[in-house]
Design a protein around this motif. Structure first.
Motif, PDB file in Angstrom:
ATOM      1  N   ARG A   1       0.839  -1.204   0.000  1.00 54.62           N
ATOM      2  CA  ARG A   1       0.000   0.000   0.000  1.00 54.62           C
ATOM      3  C   ARG A   1       0.877   1.259   0.000  1.00 54.62           C
ATOM      4  O   ARG A   1       0.630   2.199  -0.745  1.00 54.62           O
ATOM      5  CB  ARG A   1      -0.891  -0.015   1.247  1.00 54.62           C
ATOM      6  N   ASP A   2       1.898   1.256   0.840  1.00 50.88           N
ATOM      7  CA  ASP A   2       2.754   2.445   0.944  1.00 50.88           C
ATOM      8  C   ASP A   2       3.637   2.642  -0.286  1.00 50.88           C
ATOM      9  O   ASP A   2       4.124   3.741  -0.521  1.00 50.88           O
ATOM     10  CB  ASP A   2       3.626   2.362   2.206  1.00 50.88           C
ATOM     11  N   GLN A   3       3.840   1.562  -1.049  1.00 49.21           N
ATOM     12  CA  GLN A   3       4.681   1.693  -2.243  1.00 49.21           C
ATOM     13  C   GLN A   3       4.025   2.575  -3.308  1.00 49.21           C
ATOM     14  O   GLN A   3       4.651   2.932  -4.296  1.00 49.21           O
ATOM     15  CB  GLN A   3       5.010   0.315  -2.827  1.00 49.21           C
ATOM     16  N   ARG A   4       2.773   2.910  -3.093  1.00 53.67           N
ATOM     17  CA  ARG A   4       2.101   3.779  -4.058  1.00 53.67           C
ATOM     18  C   ARG A   4       2.489   5.244  -3.876  1.00 53.67           C
ATOM     19  O   ARG A   4       2.137   6.083  -4.679  1.00 53.67           O
ATOM     20  CB  ARG A   4       0.581   3.657  -3.912  1.00 53.67           C
ATOM     21  N   TYR A   5       3.195   5.541  -2.798  1.00 53.34           N
ATOM     22  CA  TYR A   5       3.532   6.945  -2.523  1.00 53.34           C
ATOM     23  C   TYR A   5       5.045   7.155  -2.501  1.00 53.34           C
ATOM     24  O   TYR A   5       5.785   6.254  -2.156  1.00 53.34           O
ATOM     25  CB  TYR A   5       3.007   7.353  -1.139  1.00 53.34           C
ATOM     26  N   VAL A   6       5.455   8.363  -2.859  1.00 52.47           N
ATOM     27  CA  VAL A   6       6.857   8.743  -2.659  1.00 52.47           C
ATOM     28  C   VAL A   6       6.881  10.017  -1.820  1.00 52.47           C
ATOM     29  O   VAL A   6       5.926  10.790  -1.830  1.00 52.47           O
ATOM     30  CB  VAL A   6       7.606   8.988  -3.989  1.00 52.47           C
ATOM     31  N   LEU A   7       7.975  10.215  -1.110  1.00 49.16           N
ATOM     32  CA  LEU A   7       8.120  11.417  -0.300  1.00 49.16           C
ATOM     33  C   LEU A   7       8.489  12.580  -1.216  1.00 49.16           C
ATOM     34  O   LEU A   7       9.210  12.390  -2.199  1.00 49.16           O
ATOM     35  CB  LEU A   7       9.201  11.206   0.767  1.00 49.16           C
ATOM     36  N   GLN A   8       7.994  13.760  -0.867  1.00 49.43           N
ATOM     37  CA  GLN A   8       8.197  14.918  -1.742  1.00 49.43           C
ATOM     38  C   GLN A   8       8.675  16.124  -0.947  1.00 49.43           C
ATOM     39  O   GLN A   8       8.596  16.140   0.279  1.00 49.43           O
ATOM     40  CB  GLN A   8       6.861  15.299  -2.413  1.00 49.43           C
ATOM     41  N   GLY A   9       9.113  17.147  -1.682  1.00 45.05           N
ATOM     42  CA  GLY A   9       9.475  18.426  -1.045  1.00 45.05           C
ATOM     43  C   GLY A   9      10.802  18.341  -0.316  1.00 45.05           C
ATOM     44  O   GLY A   9      11.776  17.807  -0.829  1.00 45.05           O
TER      45      GLY A   9
ATOM     46  N   VAL B   1      19.876   0.927   8.561  1.00 44.62           N
ATOM     47  CA  VAL B   1      18.537   1.275   8.081  1.00 44.62           C
ATOM     48  C   VAL B   1      18.553   2.716   7.577  1.00 44.62           C
ATOM     49  O   VAL B   1      19.025   3.611   8.279  1.00 44.62           O
ATOM     50  CB  VAL B   1      17.495   1.137   9.221  1.00 44.62           C
ATOM     51  N   ALA B   2      18.070   2.899   6.353  1.00 44.73           N
ATOM     52  CA  ALA B   2      17.948   4.257   5.813  1.00 44.73           C
ATOM     53  C   ALA B   2      16.588   4.817   6.229  1.00 44.73           C
ATOM     54  O   ALA B   2      15.594   4.094   6.232  1.00 44.73           O
ATOM     55  CB  ALA B   2      18.059   4.218   4.297  1.00 44.73           C
ATOM     56  N   VAL B   3      16.580   6.091   6.582  1.00 49.82           N
ATOM     57  CA  VAL B   3      15.355   6.711   7.103  1.00 49.82           C
ATOM     58  C   VAL B   3      15.123   8.039   6.392  1.00 49.82           C
ATOM     59  O   VAL B   3      16.053   8.829   6.243  1.00 49.82           O
ATOM     60  CB  VAL B   3      15.493   6.986   8.621  1.00 49.82           C
ATOM     61  N   ALA B   4      13.901   8.271   5.951  1.00 51.63           N
ATOM     62  CA  ALA B   4      13.561   9.545   5.314  1.00 51.63           C
ATOM     63  C   ALA B   4      12.250  10.055   5.889  1.00 51.63           C
ATOM     64  O   ALA B   4      11.308   9.285   6.077  1.00 51.63           O
ATOM     65  CB  ALA B   4      13.441   9.362   3.806  1.00 51.63           C
ATOM     66  N   VAL B   5      12.207  11.348   6.191  1.00 56.09           N
ATOM     67  CA  VAL B   5      10.984  11.970   6.721  1.00 56.09           C
ATOM     68  C   VAL B   5      10.721  13.276   5.974  1.00 56.09           C
ATOM     69  O   VAL B   5      11.619  14.116   5.880  1.00 56.09           O
ATOM     70  CB  VAL B   5      11.120  12.292   8.234  1.00 56.09           C
ATOM     71  N   GLU B   6       9.530  13.421   5.459  1.00 58.17           N
ATOM     72  CA  GLU B   6       9.142  14.670   4.793  1.00 58.17           C
ATOM     73  C   GLU B   6       8.991  15.780   5.824  1.00 58.17           C
ATOM     74  O   GLU B   6       8.422  15.547   6.899  1.00 58.17           O
ATOM     75  CB  GLU B   6       7.740  14.505   4.185  1.00 58.17           C
ATOM     76  N   LEU B   7       9.458  16.953   5.489  1.00 56.24           N
ATOM     77  CA  LEU B   7       9.243  18.096   6.375  1.00 56.24           C
ATOM     78  C   LEU B   7       8.240  19.024   5.707  1.00 56.24           C
ATOM     79  O   LEU B   7       8.505  19.540   4.624  1.00 56.24           O
ATOM     80  CB  LEU B   7      10.553  18.851   6.598  1.00 56.24           C
ATOM     81  N   ARG B   8       7.119  19.233   6.358  1.00 54.35           N
ATOM     82  CA  ARG B   8       6.102  20.083   5.756  1.00 54.35           C
ATOM     83  C   ARG B   8       6.431  21.557   5.990  1.00 54.35           C
ATOM     84  O   ARG B   8       7.275  21.893   6.828  1.00 54.35           O
ATOM     85  CB  ARG B   8       4.735  19.747   6.354  1.00 54.35           C
ATOM     86  N   ALA B   9       5.740  22.424   5.275  1.00 53.24           N
ATOM     87  CA  ALA B   9       6.009  23.864   5.375  1.00 53.24           C
ATOM     88  C   ALA B   9       5.792  24.382   6.801  1.00 53.24           C
ATOM     89  O   ALA B   9       6.449  25.317   7.235  1.00 53.24           O
ATOM     90  CB  ALA B   9       5.116  24.616   4.392  1.00 53.24           C
ATOM     91  N   ASP B  10       4.876  23.742   7.546  1.00 56.28           N
ATOM     92  CA  ASP B  10       4.609  24.208   8.913  1.00 56.28           C
ATOM     93  C   ASP B  10       5.616  23.657   9.922  1.00 56.28           C
ATOM     94  O   ASP B  10       5.462  23.825  11.135  1.00 56.28           O
ATOM     95  CB  ASP B  10       3.173  23.844   9.337  1.00 56.28           C
ATOM     96  N   GLY B  11       6.649  22.968   9.421  1.00 52.49           N
ATOM     97  CA  GLY B  11       7.690  22.456  10.307  1.00 52.49           C
ATOM     98  C   GLY B  11       7.375  21.093  10.906  1.00 52.49           C
ATOM     99  O   GLY B  11       8.183  20.518  11.624  1.00 52.49           O
ATOM    100  N   ARG B  12       6.173  20.576  10.626  1.00 52.79           N
ATOM    101  CA  ARG B  12       5.776  19.270  11.160  1.00 52.79           C
ATOM    102  C   ARG B  12       6.199  18.177  10.178  1.00 52.79           C
ATOM    103  O   ARG B  12       6.381  18.436   8.988  1.00 52.79           O
ATOM    104  CB  ARG B  12       4.252  19.203  11.353  1.00 52.79           C
TER     105      ARG B  12
END
Ligand SMILES: [Zn+2]
Length: 327
Positions: A146-154, A182-193
């Protein structure tokens, strides 16, 4: 005697009334709705093909009209007369345990912040440990697909960490012995969250593995926010913007990359708390569960339904593939 609500409280209640929050299903409701295999199967049929089979497509010929053979619990294709069961081609394919036990497992795994270990599930639904383990891992593969349908952006914080092996022996950082990178990636939104999260084990922490990770999880053109390690500069050259921040001490790294470190410590807590020893060949499925939960952390009430949908949409997987770590 009940106190009369003040104007402000009444207004609050009024707003709540207009916008009711979806409620998490209780155990009693689960038993009432999905206590029998027949009810579970009926539910899967609707989720998979729609109330009137409007999403049906024959796996043999692709024809989109079929009819429901109620007694036999099969759909017959209107063109080639091929008969398909509701569970064929899903993770419930050739299931050995009764469907209502699967629904119980899905309910348990979808309870926010309450990870369930195979041993505990085995006791609850009275199946062997291996059966419970297989069920949970099949559900984790459904989460992953299910998650493979999305990629992280921004803007995306990227880092690596090390898990497993012996109890923490103090070796840290790149090349720590006994541990899986383990490789880890987290999207950072414009509001800093933080937005979406993605984690994946690597054979070794090097440019090649990090590039493979980035290319499968992060949209090209995104900005990678990393520490000053040269490997990230190389990865960024394959189609990313790069914001490298040189950090000194571990404490400084946590300050400069707060979200990636928060997710890493939560993930490590999950592995320690529920899954006492995780074999490297199964690690990615646990990480998939962690990502899946993290990416739906505001959707607790609908997690059960979402997971049913994920399970119906995922390809079947055999016990053998699970055990050998082929998936
Ligand atoms: Zn057909």
């Amino acid at each position: 005697m009940a106190r009369k609500a003040s104007g402000a409280e009444a207004g609050e209640a009024g707003r709540r009334h207009r916008l009711p929050l979806p409620k998490v299903m209780t155990v009693a409701e689960l038993h009432e709705r999905f206590g029998t295999d027949e009810n579970c199967l009926e539910h899967l049929r609707k989720v998979r093909w729609g109330e009137g089979l409007e999403r049906f497509a024959c796996p043999a010929c692709g024809h989109v009209k079929g009819w429901w053979l109620g007694k036999r619990k099969l759909v017959e294709c209107g063109a080639c007369h091929h008969q398909t069961s509701v569970t064929a081609g899903t993770i419930f394919h050739r299931l050995r345990s009764p469907l209502h036990k699967w629904f119980w497992a899905i309910y348990q795994i979808s309870q926010d912040k309450k990870d369930i270990a195979a041993l505990e599930l085995a006791k609850q639904i009275r199946v062997g440990y291996q059966t419970a383990w297989t069920m949970l891992h099949k559900l984790r593969t459904a989460m992953r697909s299910r998650d493979q349908r999305y990629v992280l952006q921004g803007l995306v914080e990227v880092d690596e960490c090390y898990v497993g092996g012996q109890a923490d022996d103090g070796t840290t950082g790149r090349g720590a012995s006994n541990k899986t990178a383990v490789a880890v990636a987290v999207e950072l939104r414009a509001d800093g969250r933080p937005g979406r999260v993605a984690m994946q084990s690597m054979e070794r922490p090097d440019t090649h593995s990090l590039r493979k990770f980035a290319e499968s999880k992060i949209e090209k053109g995104a900005t990678l926010k990393t520490d000053g390690w040269g490997a990230y500069a190389s990865v960024a050259k394959s189609g990313y913007q790069h914001k490298a921040i040189v950090t000194g001490s571990g404490k400084q790294a946590v300050q400069k990359f707060p979200w990636v470190h928060t997710f890493i410590s939560n993930m490590k807590r999950m592995l320690l708390g529920t899954y006492h020893s995780v074999s490297p060949k199964h690690l990615d499925r646990y990480l998939a569960e962690f990502d899946y939960r993290g990416n739906r952390r505001w959707q607790e009430a609908s997690l059960f339904e979402r997971l049913i949908l994920a399970a119906v949409g995922a390809k079947p997987i055999t016990c053998r593939q699970l055990i050998t770590g082929a998936s």
